[in-house]
Design a protein around this motif. Structure first.
Motif, short mmCIF file in Angstrom:
data_model
loop_
_atom_site.label_atom_id
_atom_site.label_comp_id
_atom_site.label_asym_id
_atom_site.label_seq_id
_atom_site.Cartn_x
_atom_site.Cartn_y
_atom_site.Cartn_z
N GLY A 191 -21.77 -37.81 -1.27
CA GLY A 191 -20.44 -37.93 -0.68
C GLY A 191 -19.69 -36.61 -0.58
O GLY A 191 -18.47 -36.58 -0.41
N LYS A 192 -20.44 -35.50 -0.69
CA LYS A 192 -19.74 -34.21 -0.68
C LYS A 192 -19.52 -33.64 0.71
O LYS A 192 -18.90 -32.59 0.86
CB LYS A 192 -20.54 -33.20 -1.51
CG LYS A 192 -20.56 -33.50 -2.99
CD LYS A 192 -21.25 -32.40 -3.76
CE LYS A 192 -21.55 -32.85 -5.18
NZ LYS A 192 -22.68 -32.14 -5.74
N LEU A 193 -20.07 -34.29 1.72
CA LEU A 193 -19.91 -33.78 3.07
C LEU A 193 -18.84 -34.61 3.77
O LEU A 193 -19.10 -35.75 4.16
CB LEU A 193 -21.25 -33.91 3.81
CG LEU A 193 -21.65 -32.79 4.74
CD1 LEU A 193 -21.88 -31.51 3.98
CD2 LEU A 193 -22.95 -33.19 5.48
N ARG A 194 -17.65 -34.03 3.93
CA ARG A 194 -16.54 -34.85 4.44
C ARG A 194 -16.32 -34.66 5.93
O ARG A 194 -15.59 -35.42 6.55
CB ARG A 194 -15.26 -34.46 3.70
CG ARG A 194 -15.42 -34.59 2.20
CD ARG A 194 -14.39 -35.54 1.62
NE ARG A 194 -14.80 -36.00 0.29
CZ ARG A 194 -14.74 -35.26 -0.80
NH1 ARG A 194 -14.28 -34.04 -0.75
NH2 ARG A 194 -15.14 -35.75 -1.96
N ALA A 195 -16.92 -33.61 6.49
CA ALA A 195 -16.74 -33.34 7.92
C ALA A 195 -17.97 -32.58 8.40
O ALA A 195 -18.77 -32.14 7.59
CB ALA A 195 -15.48 -32.52 8.15
N TYR A 196 -18.08 -32.46 9.68
CA TYR A 196 -19.22 -31.72 10.21
C TYR A 196 -18.79 -30.87 11.38
O TYR A 196 -17.70 -31.05 11.93
CB TYR A 196 -20.36 -32.68 10.61
CG TYR A 196 -20.06 -33.52 11.82
CD1 TYR A 196 -20.55 -33.15 13.07
CD2 TYR A 196 -19.28 -34.66 11.73
CE1 TYR A 196 -20.26 -33.92 14.19
CE2 TYR A 196 -19.00 -35.43 12.86
CZ TYR A 196 -19.50 -35.06 14.08
OH TYR A 196 -19.22 -35.80 15.20
#
Ligand SMILES: NC(=O)c1ccc[n+]([C@@H]2O[C@H](COP(=O)([O-])OP(=O)(O)OC[C@H]3O[C@@H](n4cnc5c(N)ncnc54)[C@H](OP(=O)(O)O)[C@@H]3O)[C@@H](O)[C@H]2O)c1
Length: 382
Positions: free
Chosen positions: A209-214
């Motif tokens: 869950g550490k990737l909040r945006a791309y």
């Protein structure tokens, strides 16, 4: 794992020499060579993470490619060389860091080539990088082939420049009569990823869950087993003095996240950050970190974002027509990577993250088994 992979190695033939064998490409290459019954001598650095080689019956020599005499000792008596080792990086770094990139990649390659030449070790396959292949300046996303030269007149990363210079070292050696081929690699994804790689780490961070945006953009990706196959094809069928590009598929970052969601069941981030905004932010962060904390892991560096923004495509026609290269799929490679991090590294701890599906495990099992990597779901003893 040891006996499965090593029983058929023929002790009467000289070993093949592999540098970078503890890394992602090297670990996959070594497993495939062992499975094919090839005797192998690997170069390792004593003080580093060599887990990828644990339990494998390979001859180990220790040394640094920056040390010519160590390379002379390491390659003596070998027949065939895979020079995979390099310092991978997407940061600008400080002066000392950039010097290290240059010395490991450029001078290291020069040393390996010279030592192999002196030892008459036969063909050397050197791992190249797609970031060192040129592109259409008016249309960067048009497919690049082997004829397109690295363009040095814009801001590039030290690593990209170093890999372009690696190729110069190769062609200099070819001019001296040495049998050298460059196997050009795109962004690798797959199993046997012990360090882990940048993409492997991103997959694990994603499931946590550490990737909040791309960010926007895309690149050419290559399945670990495809780049391994490419190296073997170069060794056995390639034309001396040539370069071949190996890629499995072009994917956007958004498509890669779709695959991460599919394998893990963890919903992908919906927020897209336009690359120009992300670039501005990362320039500031990277300026500080590169100078004062060059070893701090940075995910979206300016260099990486600039590369993704170009949406570069690869033309693999030469490898397909001359060598019979038949790439597999990035979807299967992401499944393999997930199964590896789940069962082997035990780092997928988010309770929301699903176990690799039965079909995914079967798919991973068969392709991992093809590389000599057994999978045992639920055991962690893959
Ligand atoms: N991974 C990608 O997405 C990608 C993309 C394009 C091209 N490539 C190319 O593919 C090759 C392999 O990449 P990889 O992903 O396997 O990298 P990796 O996982 O970082 O492994 C690199 C290996 O090189 C070794 N190495 C680095 N400097 C060395 C030195 N001075 N002396 C001895 N060994 C040294 C490292 O040894 P230690 O373990 O001792 O540090 C490590 O085993 C490289 O040539 C890279 O440029 C990779």
């Amino acid at each position: 794992m040891t006996s499965d992979l090593s029983t058929s190695a023929d002790a009467s033939t000289p070993p093949v020499f592999v540098t970078g064998s503890a890394g992602h490409v090297g670990a996959n290459l070594v497993r495939r060579l062992l499975k094919d019954g090839t005797r192998i001598r690997v170069l390792l650095r004593n003080e580093d993470n060599n887990r990828a080689l644990e339990g494998l019956e390979v001859e180990r020599v220790f040394g640094d490619i920056r040390d010519l005499n160590a390379m002379r000792r390491a390659v003596a008596g070998c027949q065939g060389v895979y020079h995979v080792a390099a310092m991978i990086s997407t940061i600008e770094g400080n002066r000392a860091y950039r010097r290290k990139v240059y010395e490991c990649n450029v001078l290291g390659t020069r040393n390996v080539l010279q030592a192999a030449r002196e030892a008459q070790a036969g063909r050397v396959v050197v791992t190249g990088s797609f970031s060192a292949v040129g592109y259409n300046l008016d249309n960067p996303s048009a497919p690049s082939d082997e004829t397109m030269q690295f363009y040095p007149m814009e801001r590039t990363m030290p690593y990209e420049r170093s890999k372009a210079l690696v190729e110069h070292e190769c062609w200099r050696a070819v001019a001296q009569g040495q049998d050298v081929i460059v196997a050009t690699c795109c962004a690798v994804i797959g199993g046997a990823d012990y360090f882990p790689s940048r993409l492997g780490r991103t997959l694990c961070d994603y499931t946590g869950g550490k990737l909040r945006a791309y960010v926007d953009g895309g690149f050419e990706f290559v399945a670990a087993r495809d780049i391994v196959e490419g190296h073997l094809l170069c060794m056995h069928r390639g034309r001396s003095g040539e370069k071949y590009i190996f890629s499995s598929e072009y994917k956007t970052i958004s498509e890669i996240l779709d695959l991460f969601e599919e394998v893990s069941g963890v919903p992908r981030p919906a927020r897209r950050i336009p690359s120009h905004m992300m670039l501005a932010f990362s320039e500031v962060a990277s300026f500080y970190l590169s100078r004062f904390h060059p070893d701090f892991p940075q995910r979206f560096t300016p260099g990486a974002i600039r590369l993704l923004k170009k949406c570069r495509h690869a033309d693999t026609g030469k490898a397909r027509s001359e060598l019979g290269f038949q790439p597999t799929s990035i979807r299967a490679a992401v499944h393999e990577a997930y199964a590896f991090h789940y069962y082997q590294r035990n780092v997928i701890t988010n309770p929301l993250a699903k176990r690799p599906s039965e079909s995914a495990v079967r798919q991973a099992e068969s392709s991992l088994a093809n590389q000599g990597i057994p999978v045992s779901p639920g055991g962690g003893s893959m």
